[in-house]
Design an enzyme around this catalytic site. Structure first.
Site, PDB file in Angstrom:
ATOM      1  N   TRP A  21       0.787  -1.228   0.000  1.00 34.14           N
ATOM      2  CA  TRP A  21       0.000   0.000   0.000  1.00 34.14           C
ATOM      3  C   TRP A  21       0.822   1.282   0.000  1.00 34.14           C
ATOM      4  O   TRP A  21       0.307   2.322  -0.350  1.00 34.14           O
ATOM      5  CB  TRP A  21      -0.958   0.053   1.196  1.00 34.14           C
ATOM      6  CG  TRP A  21      -1.962  -1.040   1.266  1.00 34.14           C
ATOM      7  CD1 TRP A  21      -2.296  -1.760   2.368  1.00 34.14           C
ATOM      8  CD2 TRP A  21      -2.814  -1.537   0.217  1.00 34.14           C
ATOM      9  NE1 TRP A  21      -3.272  -2.665   2.083  1.00 34.14           N
ATOM     10  CE2 TRP A  21      -3.609  -2.553   0.765  1.00 34.14           C
ATOM     11  CE3 TRP A  21      -2.959  -1.221  -1.126  1.00 34.14           C
ATOM     12  CZ2 TRP A  21      -4.548  -3.254   0.025  1.00 34.14           C
ATOM     13  CZ3 TRP A  21      -3.885  -1.927  -1.875  1.00 34.14           C
ATOM     14  CH2 TRP A  21      -4.662  -2.929  -1.295  1.00 34.14           C
ATOM     15  N   HIS A  26      -1.471   2.755   3.757  1.00 37.67           N
ATOM     16  CA  HIS A  26      -1.467   2.380   5.171  1.00 37.67           C
ATOM     17  C   HIS A  26      -2.152   3.441   6.028  1.00 37.67           C
ATOM     18  O   HIS A  26      -2.885   3.114   6.970  1.00 37.67           O
ATOM     19  CB  HIS A  26      -0.034   2.139   5.651  1.00 37.67           C
ATOM     20  CG  HIS A  26       0.475   0.770   5.340  1.00 37.67           C
ATOM     21  ND1 HIS A  26      -0.043  -0.367   5.921  1.00 37.67           N
ATOM     22  CD2 HIS A  26       1.451   0.341   4.492  1.00 37.67           C
ATOM     23  CE1 HIS A  26       0.600  -1.434   5.463  1.00 37.67           C
ATOM     24  NE2 HIS A  26       1.495  -1.024   4.589  1.00 37.67           N
ATOM     25  N   ARG A  68      13.842  -0.655   8.352  1.00 36.16           N
ATOM     26  CA  ARG A  68      15.132  -0.941   7.725  1.00 36.16           C
ATOM     27  C   ARG A  68      16.119   0.193   7.942  1.00 36.16           C
ATOM     28  O   ARG A  68      17.317  -0.030   8.087  1.00 36.16           O
ATOM     29  CB  ARG A  68      14.949  -1.190   6.228  1.00 36.16           C
ATOM     30  CG  ARG A  68      14.331  -2.533   5.903  1.00 36.16           C
ATOM     31  CD  ARG A  68      14.220  -2.721   4.401  1.00 36.16           C
ATOM     32  NE  ARG A  68      13.668  -4.021   4.068  1.00 36.16           N
ATOM     33  CZ  ARG A  68      13.420  -4.409   2.826  1.00 36.16           C
ATOM     34  NH1 ARG A  68      13.679  -3.607   1.819  1.00 36.16           N
ATOM     35  NH2 ARG A  68      12.918  -5.609   2.593  1.00 36.16           N
ATOM     36  N   HIS A  82       5.754  -9.347   6.797  1.00 32.22           N
ATOM     37  CA  HIS A  82       4.924  -8.496   5.947  1.00 32.22           C
ATOM     38  C   HIS A  82       4.106  -9.284   4.920  1.00 32.22           C
ATOM     39  O   HIS A  82       3.260  -8.695   4.249  1.00 32.22           O
ATOM     40  CB  HIS A  82       5.799  -7.496   5.185  1.00 32.22           C
ATOM     41  CG  HIS A  82       6.436  -6.448   6.053  1.00 32.22           C
ATOM     42  ND1 HIS A  82       5.929  -5.175   6.180  1.00 32.22           N
ATOM     43  CD2 HIS A  82       7.539  -6.501   6.842  1.00 32.22           C
ATOM     44  CE1 HIS A  82       6.704  -4.475   7.000  1.00 32.22           C
ATOM     45  NE2 HIS A  82       7.690  -5.259   7.412  1.00 32.22           N
ATOM     46  N   HIS A 135      -0.024  -2.022  10.960  1.00 34.04           N
ATOM     47  CA  HIS A 135       0.645  -2.160   9.664  1.00 34.04           C
ATOM     48  C   HIS A 135       0.342  -3.498   8.996  1.00 34.04           C
ATOM     49  O   HIS A 135       0.000  -3.550   7.803  1.00 34.04           O
ATOM     50  CB  HIS A 135       2.154  -2.017   9.843  1.00 34.04           C
ATOM     51  CG  HIS A 135       2.886  -1.965   8.544  1.00 34.04           C
ATOM     52  ND1 HIS A 135       3.121  -0.795   7.856  1.00 34.04           N
ATOM     53  CD2 HIS A 135       3.401  -2.953   7.780  1.00 34.04           C
ATOM     54  CE1 HIS A 135       3.765  -1.060   6.733  1.00 34.04           C
ATOM     55  NE2 HIS A 135       3.950  -2.362   6.664  1.00 34.04           N
ATOM     56  N   HIS A 174       3.912  -5.688  -8.296  1.00 35.27           N
ATOM     57  CA  HIS A 174       3.719  -5.471  -6.871  1.00 35.27           C
ATOM     58  C   HIS A 174       3.626  -3.977  -6.564  1.00 35.27           C
ATOM     59  O   HIS A 174       2.714  -3.527  -5.870  1.00 35.27           O
ATOM     60  CB  HIS A 174       4.859  -6.098  -6.076  1.00 35.27           C
ATOM     61  CG  HIS A 174       4.598  -6.164  -4.609  1.00 35.27           C
ATOM     62  ND1 HIS A 174       4.423  -7.347  -3.939  1.00 35.27           N
ATOM     63  CD2 HIS A 174       4.451  -5.191  -3.682  1.00 35.27           C
ATOM     64  CE1 HIS A 174       4.191  -7.093  -2.651  1.00 35.27           C
ATOM     65  NE2 HIS A 174       4.217  -5.788  -2.477  1.00 35.27           N
ATOM     66  N   ASP A 178       0.797  -1.730  -4.827  1.00 31.31           N
ATOM     67  CA  ASP A 178       1.109  -0.995  -3.602  1.00 31.31           C
ATOM     68  C   ASP A 178       0.676   0.455  -3.693  1.00 31.31           C
ATOM     69  O   ASP A 178       0.048   1.001  -2.792  1.00 31.31           O
ATOM     70  CB  ASP A 178       2.617  -1.014  -3.345  1.00 31.31           C
ATOM     71  CG  ASP A 178       3.069  -2.256  -2.600  1.00 31.31           C
ATOM     72  OD1 ASP A 178       2.225  -3.073  -2.213  1.00 31.31           O
ATOM     73  OD2 ASP A 178       4.285  -2.403  -2.413  1.00 31.31           O
TER      74      ASP A 178
END
Length: 270
Positions: A21, A26, A68, A82, A135, A174, A178
Site C-alpha cells: 500500500w 497504510h 530498515r 509483511h 501495519h 507489486h 502498492d
C-alpha cells in the site's frame, strides 16, 4: 564503484518483497479503522501513544516499513512478517506449510495482537505491538502479499504503467498494486479517504475478532490474485487495467480498515 553500488541497490529492490500500500494506503486503512473504534478503544490507543506526542493510528501505520532505516536489526527480523506465500494452488492457507515458526504476516498478526491485548506486558511492548498490528493488517489485505506464485508477490513481473501526465513508466506488478494505481487516481489523502468512507462497510465491525481471522484474510487476498487479468498478458498496462482493478484495491482497503477496527476493539475495548 558507483556502478557496483547502483547495481547492488537494483538487485536488492528486485529481490526484496515490496511494502504493501505505500504510506498513503497504510494511512488510509488506519483512518478507516479509527472511524469504527469504540470510545474505550480510542482511549486505550491514546494512552499507548501518549509517549509519542502527536502520534495517531495514521501516523504510526507506515512505521514497520521504516524499520530498515531506523532499526536495521528489527527491520531484518520482521521482514518476513509483511507477507505470506500460500503453497496451495486453491489459495487455502495452512500454517504448518505456509508459516513455519509463525514467521509470516498471519503469524505476526496473531502474535502481536496477543501482546497488544495482554495488560501484563509493558507499555513499550504493547505500543510496538500496536504499530505492528496496524501495519500488518494493512499488508495482508494487499493481494500480492498473500499470493501463491513464485514471483515474490509480483516483484519479478515487470510492467509499464500509465502516468497521470499521459506517458508511462517502468515498474513491477507489486509496486503497481502498492501505490501505482492509487497514485493514478490523482486523489490526495483527504479526497481518497472521503471516497473510501463513501463505500459500504466491508464487514460488520461488531463481530468478535480474537484471535484474528488472519488466515481467512490471506485466503481472500490470494484468491484475488487468481482472478483472470490481475496478472496481465503483456507488460503494458492500459487505462482499462486501472478501471478494473482500482475498485478492488479500494474494497480491500475498506475491508482492511474494518478488520483492523475489529481487532483493536477486541484487544483494547474490554
Amino acid at each position: 564503484m558507483n556502478r557496483r553500488l547502483i547495481a547492488a541497490a537494483l538487485l536488492l529492490a528486485i529481490a526484496s518483497p515490496a511494502f504493501a500500500w505505500g504510506r498513503l494506503g497504510h494511512r488510509l486503512v488506519a483512518d478507516l479503522a479509527q472511524d469504527e473504534l469504540t470510545p474505550k478503544t480510542r482511549a486505550q490507543v491514546d494512552a499507548l501513544l501518549a509517549a509519542e506526542p502527536g502520534a495517531t493510528l495514521a501516523s504510526i501505520a507506515p512505521w514497520a516499513d521504516e524499520l530498515r532505516a531506523k532499526d536495521p536489526a528489527l527491520g531484518k527480523r520482521s521482514a518476513p512478517w509483511h507477507y505470506v506465500t500460500i503453497h496451495s494452488p486453491d489459495c487455502s492457507y495452512d500454517a504448518a506449510t505456509d508459516c513455519k515458526g509463525d514467521n509470516c504476516v498471519v503469524g505476526a498478526i496473531e502474535k502481536q495482537t496477543a501482546i497488544l491485548a495482554d495488560r501484563s506486558q509493558s507499555q513499550d511492548a504493547r505500543r510496538m505491538a500496536l504499530k505492528f498490528v496496524v501495519h500488518f493488517i494493512g499488508d495482508i489485505h494487499q493481494p500480492l502479499h498473500a499470493g501463491n506464485r513464485p514471483d515474490k508477490g509480483g516483484n519479478l513481473v515487470q510492467v509499464r504503467l500509465p502516468t497521470a501526465a499521459g506517458g508511462e513508466r517502468g515498474t513491477n506488478l507489486h509496486s503497481t498494486w502498492d501505490s501505482g494505481l492509487i497514485e493514478l487516481t490523482g486523489r490526495d489523502e483527504a479526497a481518497y479517504l472521503q471516497h473510501l468512507r463513501s463505500l459500504p462497510l466491508a464487514v460488520a465491525v461488531d463481530r468478535p475478532a480474537l484471535p484474528p481471522r488472519a488466515g481467512e484474510w490471506a485466503d481472500l487476498s490470494c484468491a484475488i490474485t487468481e482472478r483472470p487479468g490481475l496478472y496481465p498478458d503483456g507488460a503494458r498496462l492500459d487505462a482499462g487495467y486501472a478501471r478494473t482493478w482500482t475498485p478492488v484495491i479500494d474494497e480491500q482497503m475498506r475491508r482492511a480498515g474494518a478488520h483492523l477496527a475489529q481487532v483493536l476493539n477486541a484487544a483494547l475495548g474490554d
